[in-house]
Design a protein around this motif. Sequence first.
Motif, PDB file in Angstrom:
ATOM      1  N   ALA A   1      -7.111   4.631  -3.108  1.00 13.88           N
ATOM      2  CA  ALA A   1      -5.901   4.092  -3.747  1.00 13.88           C
ATOM      3  C   ALA A   1      -4.876   5.187  -3.966  1.00 13.88           C
ATOM      4  CB  ALA A   1      -6.260   3.440  -5.075  1.00 13.88           C
TER       5      ALA A   1
ATOM      6  N   HIS B   1      -2.792   3.617   2.072  1.00 16.77           N
ATOM      7  CA  HIS B   1      -2.752   2.493   1.127  1.00 16.77           C
ATOM      8  C   HIS B   1      -1.311   2.031   0.900  1.00 16.77           C
ATOM      9  CE1 HIS B   1      -3.028   1.195  -3.353  1.00 16.77           C
ATOM     10  NE2 HIS B   1      -3.173   0.142  -2.574  1.00 16.77           N
TER      11      HIS B   1
ATOM     12  N   HIS C   1      -7.289  -5.214  -0.631  1.00 19.07           N
ATOM     13  CA  HIS C   1      -7.506  -3.777  -0.427  1.00 19.07           C
ATOM     14  C   HIS C   1      -8.967  -3.413  -0.700  1.00 19.07           C
ATOM     15  CE1 HIS C   1      -6.795   0.614  -1.904  1.00 19.07           C
ATOM     16  NE2 HIS C   1      -7.125   0.588  -0.629  1.00 19.07           N
TER      17      HIS C   1
END
Length: 330
Positions: free
Chosen positions: A164, A169, A185
């Motif tokens: 993250a 990302h 995700h």
Amino acid sequence: MWSPARLATMGLVVAACNATMPGMPAQAQAYPAKAITIVLPLAAGTGMDTIVRLYGERLSASFGRPVLVDNRPGASMMLATTAVASAPADGYTLLVGTSGAMAINPVLFKQVTYDPERDFVPVAFYVKSPFVLVINPSLPVHTVAELIRHVKDNPTLSYSTPGAGLAQHLSMEFMKQRFGLEITHVPYRNSPQSISDIVAGHVHLGFAEVGASLPLIRDGKLRALAVSSSTRLPMLPEVPPFAEAAGAPDFEAVSWHILLAPSKTSKEAVDKLHGEMKRILAAPDLKEKIANLGLIPLDTPFVEDINRYMKEEREKWGSLVKTLGLQGSQ
């Protein structure tokens, strides 16, 4: 006609006056007068390291001074960045900055001990580092337009990243935001694992690093739909830029390498470094070597234009970090 004795006396007086005049060092030396150190936020053997050593050799030959490489990985690239921010602003300690350290981390992390805008001045912008949008070949899509339609019809798809807040990302979230997509995700601890799980079918897609994904693309284990840069990638000339494939001319999601100096470095030193880097980076053989690493070589813009680009990148990625609720999350 002056006598030799009087001429000698006058010479001593002039010398004494020059020695006491403010701002007139007795033995001023033109830059550079000693070795230059380039500090890298990544380890030796990485693409960034390889490129710095390539142009460092040429910079050394041009200046007649050693150019040293100091690898300082750690703290999400902030160890090296902090070190150079607090280094003497004399042109002898430089930094390779990236989007992570200079545009993302200042918003993502609670404590950052440098200010990208206040503490640095750009010297040369020489590389863009794009990602490749890859999918598991079992997905029934072959273009970005087909993928967007497929995701809207199947909002249960997932994508992987090495973590993250990293560039991969944010690149995917940038795409999701732009096209109104829902994709889950799935963060991993590193790039190889995140990519191998796309191959295995545990997740469906992701923006992957070129070097790690290229062999899998060529073996047919991954399908490449687009590159995240605004231009084609020399290593994958058949794969279109995302902007072209999606009909979104302003879409770009890349990392970059920019050579930086502490902000109070003299204009003489910055201008001299910029001029030499511009000349060195224009060499066709150096461009080819950079392209062979899966990167996009650039003819460095002027310092003012680099500053403008970095400001736009800080605004783009900083705003997205805040939108995702990740501000100060690390």
